[in-house]
Design an enzyme around this catalytic site. Structure first.
Site, mmCIF file in Angstrom:
data_model
loop_
_atom_site.group_PDB
_atom_site.id
_atom_site.type_symbol
_atom_site.label_atom_id
_atom_site.label_comp_id
_atom_site.label_asym_id
_atom_site.label_seq_id
_atom_site.Cartn_x
_atom_site.Cartn_y
_atom_site.Cartn_z
ATOM 1 N N LYS A 1 -8.908 -29.593 35.739
ATOM 2 C CA LYS A 1 -10.014 -30.473 36.138
ATOM 3 C C LYS A 1 -10.825 -30.796 34.887
ATOM 4 O O LYS A 1 -11.372 -29.902 34.246
ATOM 5 C CB LYS A 1 -10.887 -29.776 37.173
ATOM 6 N N LYS B 1 -7.006 -33.495 37.989
ATOM 7 C CA LYS B 1 -8.140 -34.329 38.406
ATOM 8 C C LYS B 1 -8.939 -34.754 37.192
ATOM 9 O O LYS B 1 -9.245 -33.898 36.361
ATOM 10 C CB LYS B 1 -9.007 -33.485 39.345
HETATM 11 C C1 PBG Z 1 -17.075 -30.007 43.049
HETATM 12 C C2 PBG Z 1 -16.267 -31.240 43.028
HETATM 13 C C3 PBG Z 1 -16.490 -32.454 42.343
HETATM 14 C C4 PBG Z 1 -15.489 -33.322 42.763
HETATM 15 C C5 PBG Z 1 -14.681 -32.630 43.652
HETATM 16 N N1 PBG Z 1 -15.163 -31.340 43.768
HETATM 17 C C6 PBG Z 1 -17.602 -32.859 41.465
HETATM 18 C C7 PBG Z 1 -17.733 -32.342 40.109
HETATM 19 O O1 PBG Z 1 -17.004 -31.465 39.637
HETATM 20 O O2 PBG Z 1 -18.672 -32.792 39.463
HETATM 21 C C8 PBG Z 1 -15.328 -34.766 42.341
HETATM 22 C C9 PBG Z 1 -14.605 -35.633 43.299
HETATM 23 C C10 PBG Z 1 -14.713 -37.093 43.064
HETATM 24 O O3 PBG Z 1 -15.300 -37.575 42.083
HETATM 25 O O4 PBG Z 1 -14.180 -37.811 43.917
HETATM 26 N N2 PBG Z 1 -17.066 -29.257 41.896
#
Ligand code: PBG
Length: 325
Positions: free
Chosen positions: A198, A251
């Site tokens: 991520k 992601k």
């Molecule tokens: C929680 C989380 C996030 C997203 C999914 N789970 C936000 C982040 O890490 O700031 C982002 C999902 C999206 O942008 O569609 N940590």
């Protein structure tokens, strides 16, 4: 002069489908659902046209709507009634996600929960803060004390009836801590989908409005990955596989297709890709101006993610596209 090779022969109608290398099916898609403990009715999310926050009382109805559109799996996110420095509503028995899971557990949907603390902490970071972090940008989340809270959050989701948990906090050791807790509590059969790679991405902007999870200060660069690093993604995946991850997620998706493809090649685990909020918002914004065809662009985006090697895609386009697939 005739060309010796004519790839166009196989582009004719009738044969195109027979030679198509990649396919997109409704069963590949997971639809995010935002459940809001503070909402009386449904509230549209302005930066994500077509998406809304639903009150707990309507979580079940929302999931039934997605099922009716042909979507078979959902990922639940929660907006809690209150926040505190340890994110205690993330692992409360009567927390917003726990209640929503109970309300949807006996539907036909496969219910996945996002396991993170940023929507639940008053500082908006994904874990327990370092002392002095508010003043000093070199300090953010304490890794090891956060593990216990994540394990407890995952356990409470499992106890409520979740089908799969998906930790997204990029805490080192999170998959192992969650796997151990689930196994000790009798949830040996519950799979973990790790947000393994991520990245610290600007494409999460609209989500942070949707789930009310923007950091109150600083950013997430000390725990989420540097967008410059593809090799490090493989290292993250290897660690998560060693800790028992069942599914590996990359992601965001579209700006990181090289990473999706590398994870596909290197590992024998299913690969998930998260087509994030900013990727969705961009297509909608351009379509609203008449600059892009919404459905065609959405379809091509998801097909590209499959082509790169994803088995499943978490996407806000799920409801719109599933009936066409
Ligand atoms: C929680 C989380 C996030 C997203 C999914 N789970 C936000 C982040 O890490 O700031 C982002 C999902 C999206 O942008 O569609 N940590």
């Amino acid at each position: 002069m005739h060309p010796t090779e004519r790839p166009r022969r196989l582009r004719a109608d009738g044969v195109r489908g027979l030679v198509s290398e990649t396919s997109l099916a409704a069963s590949d898609l997971v639809a995010p659902v935002f459940v809001d403990a503070t909402a009386e009715g449904r509230r549209p999310i302005p930066s994500m046209p077509g998406q809304e926050r639903v009150p707990v009382a309507e979580a079940r109805e929302r999931v039934e709507e997605l099922l009716a559109a042909g979507v078979e799996a959902v990922m639940l996110f929660g907006v809690p009634e209150s926040k505190d420095h340890r994110g205690s509503r993330a692992y409360a028995e009567d927390g917003v996600v726990q209640r929503a899971v109970r309300a949807t557990a006996d539907t036909d949907a496969y219910v996945i929960t996002d396991v993170c603390l940023c929507e639940y902490t008053d500082h908006g970071h994904c874990g327990v803060l370092e002392e002095g972090a508010r003043e000093d940008p070199s300090l953010t989340v304490r890794n090891d004390p956060t593990l216990e809270l994540l394990a407890e959050t995952a356990r409470s989701h499992a106890a409520a009836g979740a089908d799969m948990v998906a930790p997204s906090s990029m805490t080192d050791g999170m998959v192992g801590a969650i796997r151990e807790r689930l196994d000790n509590e009798g949830f040996q059969d519950l799979p973990v989908m790790s947000y393994a790679a991520k990245y610290e991405s600007a494409f999460y902007g609209p989500f942070r409005d949707a789930a009310d999870g923007a950091p109150a200060f600083g950013d997430r660069r000390h725990y989420q990955m540097d967008p410059a690093n593809p090799r490090e993604a493989l290292r993250e995946c290897r660690l998560d596989v060693e800790q028992g991850a069942d599914v590996l997620m990359v992601k965001p998706a579209l700006a990181y297709l090289d990473v999706v493809s590398a994870v596909r090649r290197e590992f024998d685990r299913p690969v998930a890709a998260y087509n994030v909020s900013g990727e969705y918002a961009m297509v909608h914004a351009a379509a609203e101006k008449g600059w892009l065809d919404l459905e065609a662009t959405a379809r091509e985006s998801l097909l590209s993610i499959k082509r790169a090697g994803a088995d499943l895609i978490i996407t806000y386009f799920a409801e719109e596209l599933a009936p066409e697939l």
